[in-house]
Design a protein around this motif. Structure first.
Motif, mmCIF file in Angstrom:
data_model
loop_
_atom_site.group_PDB
_atom_site.id
_atom_site.type_symbol
_atom_site.label_atom_id
_atom_site.label_comp_id
_atom_site.label_asym_id
_atom_site.label_seq_id
_atom_site.Cartn_x
_atom_site.Cartn_y
_atom_site.Cartn_z
ATOM 1 N N ARG A 1 0.823 -1.213 0.000
ATOM 2 C CA ARG A 1 0.000 0.000 0.000
ATOM 3 C C ARG A 1 0.854 1.259 0.000
ATOM 4 N N HIS A 2 2.150 1.110 0.276
ATOM 5 C CA HIS A 2 3.025 2.279 0.410
ATOM 6 C C HIS A 2 3.702 2.635 -0.916
ATOM 7 N N THR A 3 2.891 2.781 -1.944
ATOM 8 C CA THR A 3 3.438 3.071 -3.278
ATOM 9 C C THR A 3 3.989 4.493 -3.394
ATOM 10 N N ALA A 4 3.641 5.368 -2.454
ATOM 11 C CA ALA A 4 4.119 6.746 -2.503
ATOM 12 C C ALA A 4 5.494 6.919 -1.864
ATOM 13 N N MET A 5 6.077 5.827 -1.360
ATOM 14 C CA MET A 5 7.360 5.935 -0.655
ATOM 15 C C MET A 5 8.457 6.480 -1.569
ATOM 16 N N ASP A 6 9.124 7.513 -1.101
ATOM 17 C CA ASP A 6 10.240 8.121 -1.828
ATOM 18 C C ASP A 6 11.446 7.172 -1.830
ATOM 19 N N SER A 7 12.211 7.192 -2.908
ATOM 20 C CA SER A 7 13.348 6.273 -3.044
ATOM 21 C C SER A 7 14.397 6.485 -1.960
ATOM 22 N N ARG A 8 14.635 7.732 -1.585
ATOM 23 C CA ARG A 8 15.618 8.001 -0.533
ATOM 24 C C ARG A 8 15.100 7.529 0.829
ATOM 25 N N THR A 9 13.809 7.711 1.052
ATOM 26 C CA THR A 9 13.212 7.188 2.281
ATOM 27 C C THR A 9 13.401 5.680 2.347
ATOM 28 N N GLU A 10 13.143 5.019 1.226
ATOM 29 C CA GLU A 10 13.304 3.567 1.150
ATOM 30 C C GLU A 10 14.735 3.159 1.503
ATOM 31 N N ALA A 11 15.708 3.839 0.904
ATOM 32 C CA ALA A 11 17.117 3.514 1.157
ATOM 33 C C ALA A 11 17.483 3.723 2.619
ATOM 34 N N LEU A 12 16.987 4.796 3.212
ATOM 35 C CA LEU A 12 17.290 5.088 4.610
ATOM 36 C C LEU A 12 16.637 4.078 5.548
ATOM 37 N N LEU A 13 15.425 3.655 5.226
ATOM 38 C CA LEU A 13 14.756 2.658 6.058
ATOM 39 C C LEU A 13 15.515 1.331 6.032
ATOM 40 N N TYR A 14 15.969 0.909 4.855
ATOM 41 C CA TYR A 14 16.752 -0.320 4.770
ATOM 42 C C TYR A 14 18.036 -0.196 5.583
ATOM 43 N N ALA A 15 18.694 0.950 5.495
ATOM 44 C CA ALA A 15 19.942 1.144 6.244
ATOM 45 C C ALA A 15 19.680 1.137 7.746
ATOM 46 N N ALA A 16 18.560 1.727 8.168
ATOM 47 C CA ALA A 16 18.217 1.748 9.593
ATOM 48 C C ALA A 16 17.946 0.333 10.109
ATOM 49 N N ALA A 17 17.180 -0.430 9.334
ATOM 50 C CA ALA A 17 16.916 -1.817 9.729
ATOM 51 C C ALA A 17 18.210 -2.609 9.794
ATOM 52 N N ARG A 18 19.089 -2.359 8.836
ATOM 53 C CA ARG A 18 20.384 -3.071 8.781
ATOM 54 C C ARG A 18 21.215 -2.781 10.019
ATOM 55 N N ARG A 19 21.247 -1.523 10.420
ATOM 56 C CA ARG A 19 22.048 -1.152 11.589
ATOM 57 C C ARG A 19 21.565 -1.860 12.848
ATOM 58 N N GLN A 20 20.253 -1.837 13.075
ATOM 59 C CA GLN A 20 19.718 -2.459 14.281
ATOM 60 C C GLN A 20 19.957 -3.966 14.269
ATOM 61 N N HIS A 21 19.758 -4.572 13.109
ATOM 62 C CA HIS A 21 19.975 -6.021 12.947
ATOM 63 C C HIS A 21 21.427 -6.383 13.241
ATOM 64 N N VAL B 1 24.448 5.305 -2.118
ATOM 65 C CA VAL B 1 23.795 4.344 -1.226
ATOM 66 C C VAL B 1 24.821 3.633 -0.353
ATOM 67 N N PHE B 2 25.998 3.368 -0.909
ATOM 68 C CA PHE B 2 27.044 2.764 -0.087
ATOM 69 C C PHE B 2 27.442 3.701 1.054
ATOM 70 N N ALA B 3 27.463 4.998 0.780
ATOM 71 C CA ALA B 3 27.840 5.971 1.816
ATOM 72 C C ALA B 3 26.862 5.932 2.984
ATOM 73 N N ILE B 4 25.560 5.839 2.675
ATOM 74 C CA ILE B 4 24.553 5.721 3.733
ATOM 75 C C ILE B 4 24.821 4.475 4.575
ATOM 76 N N ASN B 5 25.103 3.392 3.893
ATOM 77 C CA ASN B 5 25.291 2.116 4.581
ATOM 78 C C ASN B 5 26.646 2.007 5.263
ATOM 79 N N LYS B 6 27.618 2.729 4.766
ATOM 80 C CA LYS B 6 28.934 2.735 5.426
ATOM 81 C C LYS B 6 28.792 3.250 6.853
ATOM 82 N N PHE B 7 27.965 4.265 7.028
ATOM 83 C CA PHE B 7 27.694 4.787 8.369
ATOM 84 C C PHE B 7 26.981 3.733 9.219
ATOM 85 N N ALA B 8 26.085 2.967 8.580
ATOM 86 C CA ALA B 8 25.284 1.991 9.326
ATOM 87 C C ALA B 8 26.066 0.754 9.727
ATOM 88 N N ILE B 9 26.956 0.275 8.860
ATOM 89 C CA ILE B 9 27.575 -1.028 9.112
ATOM 90 C C ILE B 9 28.936 -0.950 9.797
#
Length: 212
Positions: free
Chosen positions: A58-78, A117-125
């Motif tokens: 149902r979340h078809t309006a999700m912005d691509s950057r929001t999507e990338a940040l959410l994945y990185a946030a989930a990755r960090r906590q995991h 996208v790697f830069a976002i995840n570099k901070f997370a991992i």
């Protein structure tokens, strides 16, 4: 073994990652080790809640950057809650998806840029990267046909993307393979299931040999 091993499985929709992970776990256990299986996004409570948001069709309006940040946030906590403690205790962690998914899906297919996208995840991992990655290569047509034929699978937001998007994801994985050829091994996931399983077990067996 002081530090454990981090093995990840990658591929487009319908590549057969769940079946592949079962083969990996079986081979690791034959080597006398007890692996931990997990997934992204998810694996722990907080990340599973993020997964529910990011994959909700149902979340078809999700912005691509929001999507990338959410994945990185989930990755960090995991990582902080489950993966890093397991690796530091000497366990073998087998994970369904990791940073390469973000590079292929958001970096390449969404057009955000793989370096960005790697830069976002570099901070997370914080430098935690897989030791071995198995990339299950399947054409989008075959992968999506598998999904549609599986009545037990609920279609998520990514499943509903156009064929062109899934082709871009495959192209993105080709770039991941080029950049990280020292750790990523390609598997033809359109082979018969027994051949895929045999190839996976052979690769894992050879990789573990001399490391344990």
């Amino acid at each position: 073994m002081n530090k454990g091993f981090f093995i990840t499985v990658e591929g487009g929709e319908g590549a057969g990652k769940t079946t592949a992970i079962a083969s990996i776990l079986a081979e690791i256990r034959e080597q006398g080790l007890e692996p931990i299986a997990t997934r992204e996004p998810g694996g722990i409570a907080i990340a599973e809640q993020i997964r529910a948001i990011v994959l909700d069709n149902r979340h078809t309006a999700m912005d691509s950057r929001t999507e990338a940040l959410l994945y990185a946030a989930a990755r960090r906590q995991h990582l902080s809650e489950k993966v890093i403690p397991a690796l530091e205790s000497g366990r073998v962690v087998v994970c369904d998806r990791f940073i390469d998914s973000s590079l292929a899906y958001q970096g390449y297919a969404r057009g955000l840029g793989m370096d960005e996208v790697f830069a976002i995840n570099k901070f997370a991992i914080e430098g935690w990267m897989p030791d071995l990655t198995l990339y299950l290569d399947v054409s989008p047509e075959v992968g999506l046909a598998r999904i549609r034929s599986d009545r037990n699978r609920e279609l998520n937001r990514l499943d509903l993307e156009a064929l062109q998007f899934h082709q871009k994801v495959r192209d993105g994985y080709e770039e991941v393979l080029r950049r990280y050829s020292e750790r990523v091994q390609r598997i033809d996931a359109e082979q018969a299931p027994d051949k895929v399983a045999s190839q996976i077990r052979r690769i894992v067996n050879q990789w573990l040999r001399g490391r344990v």
